[in-house]
Write a protein that holds these residues in place. Structure first.
Motif, short mmCIF file in Angstrom:
data_model
loop_
_atom_site.label_atom_id
_atom_site.label_comp_id
_atom_site.label_asym_id
_atom_site.label_seq_id
_atom_site.Cartn_x
_atom_site.Cartn_y
_atom_site.Cartn_z
N LEU A 110 47.62 53.48 93.23
CA LEU A 110 49.03 53.69 92.92
C LEU A 110 49.18 53.97 91.43
O LEU A 110 48.59 53.30 90.59
CB LEU A 110 49.85 52.45 93.30
N GLY A 137 53.30 56.59 95.84
CA GLY A 137 53.50 56.84 94.42
C GLY A 137 53.48 58.33 94.15
O GLY A 137 53.48 59.14 95.08
N PRO A 138 53.50 58.76 92.94
CA PRO A 138 53.57 57.95 91.73
C PRO A 138 54.98 57.39 91.53
O PRO A 138 55.95 57.93 92.05
CB PRO A 138 53.23 58.95 90.61
N LEU A 139 55.05 56.29 90.79
CA LEU A 139 56.33 55.69 90.46
C LEU A 139 56.87 56.30 89.17
O LEU A 139 56.12 56.46 88.21
CB LEU A 139 56.18 54.18 90.27
N SER A 150 59.46 55.70 94.04
CA SER A 150 58.50 56.70 94.45
C SER A 150 59.20 57.62 95.44
O SER A 150 59.53 57.21 96.55
CB SER A 150 57.28 56.06 95.12
#
Length: 157
Positions: A110, A137-139, A150
């Motif tokens: 993540l 993700g990505p966050l 996300s």
């Protein structure tokens, strides 16, 4: 009970200077990472790939939790300054792509994208974020909604 010391692996873009490499290593140590391994990325990336300058792989939940603890005083500020330094060093070239610091969990893969000029609240929320809520993700920090999200996880349902 003793905690395992945090380890991180920094993957740096080819154009990161030796000086910035040393500064990054020192900063991550200030943030509680005891062992930092540095490697350089291959020089070719596609135009659609995330244009990160520094990718840091480490036990992400432990690192983020540590930022909010007494063990790392001023952790939010140090991380924010680190992101700012990376961006300022890179932004001198007029045609430079955006520079990002990306944190990646070494187990799940993540990724969290730290963009320039994130508000203090973003860093504070990040330290309390339950990463098990996310799978793809990505966050990114959504400034309009004032939360980490996300889009790919949301699209997957």
């Amino acid at each position: 009970m003793t905690e395992t010391p945090l380890r991180a692996e920094l993957l740096l873009a080819q154009d990161v200077s030796e000086g910035l490499e040393q500064e990054l290593t020192a900063r991550f140590r200030e943030l509680g990472v005891r062992s930092v391994r540095v490697r350089r990325a291959l020089g070719h990336r596609g135009p659609n790939e995330l244009q990160w300058l520094v990718l840091t792989a480490l036990p992400l939940q432990a690192f983020l939790s540590g930022l909010g603890s007494e063990a790392v005083k001023d952790g939010y500020r140090l991380l924010k300054e680190l992101v700012g330094r990376i961006v300022r060093r890179r932004s001198t070239a007029a045609d430079a792509a955006p520079s990002l610091l990306v944190l990646q969990d070494e187990r799940s893969g993540l990724r969290i994208v730290l963009e320039p000029d994130l508000p203090q609240e973003a860093y504070e929320e990040l330290t309390a974020l339950d990463l098990t809520r996310f799978s793809v993700g990505p966050l990114h920090y959504d400034r309009a909604r004032a939360r980490w999200r996300s889009e790919l996880d949301e699209a997957a349902g």
